[in-house]
Motif scaffolding. Sequence first.
Motif, PDB file in Angstrom:
ATOM      1  N   THR A 146       0.840  -1.200   0.000  1.00 60.54           N
ATOM      2  CA  THR A 146       0.000   0.000   0.000  1.00 60.54           C
ATOM      3  C   THR A 146       0.878   1.253   0.000  1.00 60.54           C
ATOM      4  OG1 THR A 146      -0.134   0.014   2.397  1.00 60.54           O
ATOM      5  CG2 THR A 146      -1.880  -1.140   1.236  1.00 60.54           C
ATOM      6  N   ASP A 174      -1.649  -1.467  -3.879  1.00 55.54           N
ATOM      7  CA  ASP A 174      -2.948  -1.976  -3.446  1.00 55.54           C
ATOM      8  C   ASP A 174      -3.807  -0.827  -2.921  1.00 55.54           C
ATOM      9  OD1 ASP A 174      -4.769  -3.959  -3.011  1.00 55.54           O
ATOM     10  OD2 ASP A 174      -3.685  -4.932  -1.382  1.00 55.54           O
ATOM     11  N   ASP A 175      -5.116  -1.046  -2.903  1.00 53.46           N
ATOM     12  CA  ASP A 175      -6.060  -0.069  -2.327  1.00 53.46           C
ATOM     13  C   ASP A 175      -5.868   1.311  -2.925  1.00 53.46           C
ATOM     14  OD1 ASP A 175      -6.833  -2.154  -0.717  1.00 53.46           O
ATOM     15  OD2 ASP A 175      -5.680  -1.494   1.017  1.00 53.46           O
TER      16      ASP A 175
END
Length: 274
Positions: A146, A174-175
Amino acid sequence: GRNGFSFYNDSMNQDIQRKLTLNVRLHQAISLDDIEIYYQPILDLASRKIIGAEALMRWTDSELGVVSPDEFIPLAEKNGLIHKLGDIVLQRACSQAASWQSITPLKMAINFSSVQFRYSEQLQARIVEVLAQTGLPADKLDMEVTESLLIDQESGLMTMLAYLKQLGIEMSIDDFGTGYSALSYLQKFSFSKLKIDRAFINKMASSKSDKALVTAILAMAKSLEMKVVAEGIEDEQQAQFLQSHGCEFGQGYLFSRPVTAEAFTQLLMEQESL
Ligand code: C2E
Ligand code: CA
Ligand code: CA
Ligand code: CA
């Protein structure tokens, strides 16, 4: 007043109590080998073929029942167990992915906590070692991290990410959308792929601004030649919309929930026999 204070104390105590229990049980779960890994297919949206899997940790405690990774991962990040948990998933998912290569050349996406990078030299050495031991080609490993990783970056981080990339490992953010970074900035850090968080995919139908945001992310990613995975696709309209706006890969309940290794093998076999 006095009552308010004791009320606050009670709920605080409950919270602490739950954390203490989880701490003890998580230690136990690790030593009893109770942590399982589930796999969720990642598909090519155009062909609808499985091209990858994301490894997701599962823990069912005999007394507490299912404990969500959203609860126990943050805890493990605080108590240090994340290093052990991270190693379990790395080892098992790479070994599983190596055996799936004989069915189809899929990529294994593994989540890495920013905390694991605090011992970046050990982590790097361990990744190299696991790839060698399992025989998984480096280009079949996809590391999901992240944006928080880049916040209090140490000097060695950029070197490490560049090293892993040069081995052939794919680095994914990610995210995406929930953090802070600009796309162009991420590209400098060797990331070649981003995953749009499911919160945005989820709200696309009801929120014009979320739809606009997703469209903008896809356009920017394209101009920077970054690949995009949309997570949390639950219906066909979402899949169609994403694909028509240049999103190459998708993941979500529309295609499959995370499943056991056995069930995933079944999915691959069915696909290959078509
Ligand atoms: P994530 O990395 O964003 O993973 C995607 C989450 O979305 C997973 O939740 C997955 O089951 C869920 N999901 C996928 N498709 C859909 C959908 O169509 N609808 C809905 N409602 N949900 C969907 P999960 O497995 O509960 O994991 C939660 C988070 O826990 C992960 O979010 C990740 O941040 C963390 N996590 C899980 N396994 C690991 C691990 O091995 N290591 C680390 N560091 N974190 C992990
Ligand atoms: Ca992930
Ligand atoms: Ca997410
Ligand atoms: Ca995540």
